[in-house]
Design a protein around this motif. Structure first.
Motif, mmCIF file in Angstrom:
data_model
loop_
_atom_site.group_PDB
_atom_site.id
_atom_site.type_symbol
_atom_site.label_atom_id
_atom_site.label_comp_id
_atom_site.label_asym_id
_atom_site.label_seq_id
_atom_site.Cartn_x
_atom_site.Cartn_y
_atom_site.Cartn_z
ATOM 1 N N GLY A 132 7.213 -2.701 72.446
ATOM 2 C CA GLY A 132 5.785 -2.893 72.660
ATOM 3 C C GLY A 132 5.414 -2.804 74.125
ATOM 4 N N TRP A 133 4.195 -3.178 74.418
ATOM 5 C CA TRP A 133 3.663 -3.192 75.781
ATOM 6 C C TRP A 133 3.170 -4.590 76.115
ATOM 7 C CZ3 TRP A 133 2.882 0.603 79.568
ATOM 8 C CH2 TRP A 133 3.354 1.860 79.240
ATOM 9 N N TYR A 134 3.324 -4.967 77.389
ATOM 10 C CA TYR A 134 2.905 -6.273 77.861
ATOM 11 C C TYR A 134 2.103 -6.159 79.145
ATOM 12 C CZ TYR A 134 5.861 -8.584 74.494
ATOM 13 O OH TYR A 134 6.391 -9.033 73.320
ATOM 14 N N TYR A 135 1.151 -7.081 79.300
ATOM 15 C CA TYR A 135 0.469 -7.273 80.567
ATOM 16 C C TYR A 135 1.247 -8.323 81.338
ATOM 17 C CZ TYR A 135 -3.723 -5.044 78.583
ATOM 18 O OH TYR A 135 -4.615 -4.176 78.007
ATOM 19 N N LEU A 136 1.376 -8.116 82.641
ATOM 20 C CA LEU A 136 2.003 -9.087 83.536
ATOM 21 C C LEU A 136 1.047 -9.351 84.689
ATOM 22 C CD1 LEU A 136 5.517 -7.399 83.822
ATOM 23 C CD2 LEU A 136 4.889 -9.259 82.300
ATOM 24 N N TRP A 137 0.912 -10.613 85.106
ATOM 25 C CA TRP A 137 0.080 -10.962 86.241
ATOM 26 C C TRP A 137 0.709 -12.156 86.935
ATOM 27 C CZ3 TRP A 137 -1.155 -11.638 81.153
ATOM 28 C CH2 TRP A 137 -1.418 -12.917 80.705
ATOM 29 N N ARG A 155 -3.045 -8.917 72.638
ATOM 30 C CA ARG A 155 -3.770 -10.166 72.886
ATOM 31 C C ARG A 155 -4.781 -9.976 74.019
ATOM 32 N NH1 ARG A 155 1.085 -14.252 73.417
ATOM 33 N NH2 ARG A 155 -0.594 -15.734 73.787
ATOM 34 N N LEU A 156 -5.462 -8.855 73.994
ATOM 35 C CA LEU A 156 -6.364 -8.419 75.045
ATOM 36 C C LEU A 156 -7.416 -9.464 75.406
ATOM 37 C CD1 LEU A 156 -7.228 -6.077 76.875
ATOM 38 C CD2 LEU A 156 -8.538 -5.177 74.968
ATOM 39 N N ASN A 157 -8.126 -10.002 74.426
ATOM 40 C CA ASN A 157 -9.173 -10.990 74.710
ATOM 41 C C ASN A 157 -8.601 -12.248 75.356
ATOM 42 O OD1 ASN A 157 -11.379 -9.485 73.772
ATOM 43 N ND2 ASN A 157 -10.921 -10.046 71.673
ATOM 44 N N GLU A 158 -7.476 -12.704 74.865
ATOM 45 C CA GLU A 158 -6.831 -13.885 75.437
ATOM 46 C C GLU A 158 -6.423 -13.625 76.885
ATOM 47 O OE1 GLU A 158 -2.642 -16.257 75.048
ATOM 48 O OE2 GLU A 158 -3.519 -15.497 73.191
ATOM 49 N N VAL A 159 -5.886 -12.446 77.155
ATOM 50 C CA VAL A 159 -5.479 -12.107 78.518
ATOM 51 C C VAL A 159 -6.694 -12.119 79.444
ATOM 52 C CG1 VAL A 159 -4.540 -10.265 79.984
ATOM 53 C CG2 VAL A 159 -3.443 -10.808 77.793
ATOM 54 N N ALA A 160 -7.790 -11.492 79.028
ATOM 55 C CA ALA A 160 -9.002 -11.471 79.853
ATOM 56 C C ALA A 160 -9.515 -12.888 80.095
ATOM 57 C CB ALA A 160 -10.068 -10.608 79.191
ATOM 58 N N ASP A 161 -9.480 -13.742 79.088
ATOM 59 C CA ASP A 161 -9.906 -15.128 79.252
ATOM 60 C C ASP A 161 -9.013 -15.864 80.255
ATOM 61 O OD1 ASP A 161 -12.005 -14.843 77.446
ATOM 62 O OD2 ASP A 161 -10.876 -15.740 75.770
ATOM 63 N N ARG A 162 -7.698 -15.664 80.153
ATOM 64 C CA ARG A 162 -6.760 -16.338 81.040
ATOM 65 C C ARG A 162 -6.960 -15.878 82.484
ATOM 66 N NH1 ARG A 162 -1.028 -15.976 78.101
ATOM 67 N NH2 ARG A 162 -0.340 -17.095 79.960
ATOM 68 N N ILE A 163 -7.188 -14.590 82.684
ATOM 69 C CA ILE A 163 -7.415 -14.071 84.030
ATOM 70 C C ILE A 163 -8.724 -14.641 84.592
ATOM 71 C CG2 ILE A 163 -7.976 -11.973 85.325
ATOM 72 C CD1 ILE A 163 -5.849 -10.563 83.529
ATOM 73 N N HIS A 164 -9.748 -14.698 83.754
ATOM 74 C CA HIS A 164 -11.019 -15.273 84.193
ATOM 75 C C HIS A 164 -10.835 -16.729 84.617
ATOM 76 C CE1 HIS A 164 -15.019 -17.108 83.708
ATOM 77 N NE2 HIS A 164 -15.407 -15.970 84.280
ATOM 78 N N HIS A 190 -8.502 -12.798 93.869
ATOM 79 C CA HIS A 190 -8.130 -11.574 93.160
ATOM 80 C C HIS A 190 -6.681 -11.659 92.694
ATOM 81 C CE1 HIS A 190 -6.747 -10.940 97.275
ATOM 82 N NE2 HIS A 190 -5.824 -10.164 96.755
ATOM 83 N N LEU A 191 -6.339 -10.763 91.784
ATOM 84 C CA LEU A 191 -4.960 -10.631 91.330
ATOM 85 C C LEU A 191 -4.732 -9.208 90.847
ATOM 86 C CD1 LEU A 191 -5.022 -10.632 87.992
ATOM 87 C CD2 LEU A 191 -5.213 -13.067 88.300
ATOM 88 N N ILE A 192 -3.467 -8.886 90.687
ATOM 89 C CA ILE A 192 -3.054 -7.567 90.225
ATOM 90 C C ILE A 192 -2.415 -7.713 88.853
ATOM 91 C CG2 ILE A 192 -1.500 -5.611 90.641
ATOM 92 C CD1 ILE A 192 -3.707 -5.704 92.678
ATOM 93 N N VAL A 193 -2.757 -6.809 87.942
ATOM 94 C CA VAL A 193 -2.188 -6.807 86.588
ATOM 95 C C VAL A 193 -1.414 -5.514 86.395
ATOM 96 C CG1 VAL A 193 -2.676 -6.935 84.116
ATOM 97 C CG2 VAL A 193 -4.140 -8.156 85.739
ATOM 98 N N LEU A 194 -0.267 -5.635 85.774
ATOM 99 C CA LEU A 194 0.588 -4.502 85.431
ATOM 100 C C LEU A 194 0.690 -4.429 83.912
ATOM 101 C CD1 LEU A 194 2.862 -2.417 86.219
ATOM 102 C CD2 LEU A 194 4.428 -4.339 86.107
ATOM 103 N N ALA A 195 0.706 -3.228 83.382
ATOM 104 C CA ALA A 195 1.009 -3.029 81.956
ATOM 105 C C ALA A 195 2.343 -2.301 81.902
ATOM 106 C CB ALA A 195 -0.082 -2.208 81.278
ATOM 107 N N THR A 196 3.284 -2.842 81.136
ATOM 108 C CA THR A 196 4.620 -2.254 81.115
ATOM 109 C C THR A 196 5.223 -2.269 79.713
ATOM 110 O OG1 THR A 196 6.780 -2.308 82.232
ATOM 111 C CG2 THR A 196 5.810 -4.425 81.654
ATOM 112 N N PRO A 197 5.990 -1.227 79.405
ATOM 113 C CA PRO A 197 6.677 -1.246 78.112
ATOM 114 C C PRO A 197 7.811 -2.262 78.143
ATOM 115 C CG PRO A 197 7.241 0.755 79.334
ATOM 116 C CD PRO A 197 6.242 -0.002 80.150
ATOM 117 N N SER A 198 8.026 -2.915 77.010
ATOM 118 C CA SER A 198 9.101 -3.884 76.888
ATOM 119 C C SER A 198 9.570 -3.888 75.446
ATOM 120 C CB SER A 198 8.615 -5.268 77.294
ATOM 121 O OG SER A 198 9.649 -6.216 77.134
ATOM 122 N N GLY A 199 10.813 -3.528 75.238
ATOM 123 C CA GLY A 199 11.311 -3.445 73.865
ATOM 124 C C GLY A 199 10.528 -2.401 73.097
#
Length: 90
Positions: free
Chosen positions: A62-67, A77-86, A51-60
């Motif tokens: 825009g918004w970024y996912y961090l894991w 880059r939602l699809n890419e993020v989901a693929d990378r987490i998988h 398992h892992l934890i993902v955070l969504a945070t404002p930066s500059g």
């Protein structure tokens, strides 16, 4: 930050995490909201205990996912993020 501003940030954060939750679920991963105010997304690979934890945070501006393991990507880059987490959990 004002209370209204904080509430708006929390709502945007939750929308981004909910969008990612849908994408990881489509890839066979399980998820749940976690943390204070459900501000984090816990993602797991069923049957493996990974398992892992993902955070969504404002930066500059825009918004970024961090894991873990240095993962960071724009929420656009939602699809890419989901693929990378998988891949990380697979």
């Amino acid at each position: 930050m004002s209370v209204v501003g904080g509430r708006e940030i929390a709502e945007v954060r939750r929308r981004h995490l909910a969008a990612l939750a849908c994408e990881v679920e489509a890839r066979g991963l399980a998820w749940r909201f976690a943390g204070p105010g459900e501000s984090l997304l816990a993602v797991s690979m069923p049957g493996t205990g990974r398992h892992l934890i993902v955070l969504a945070t404002p930066s500059g501006d825009g918004w970024y996912y961090l894991w873990p393991a240095g993962g960071m990507a724009d929420v656009a880059r939602l699809n890419e993020v989901a693929d990378r987490i998988h891949t990380l959990l697979g």
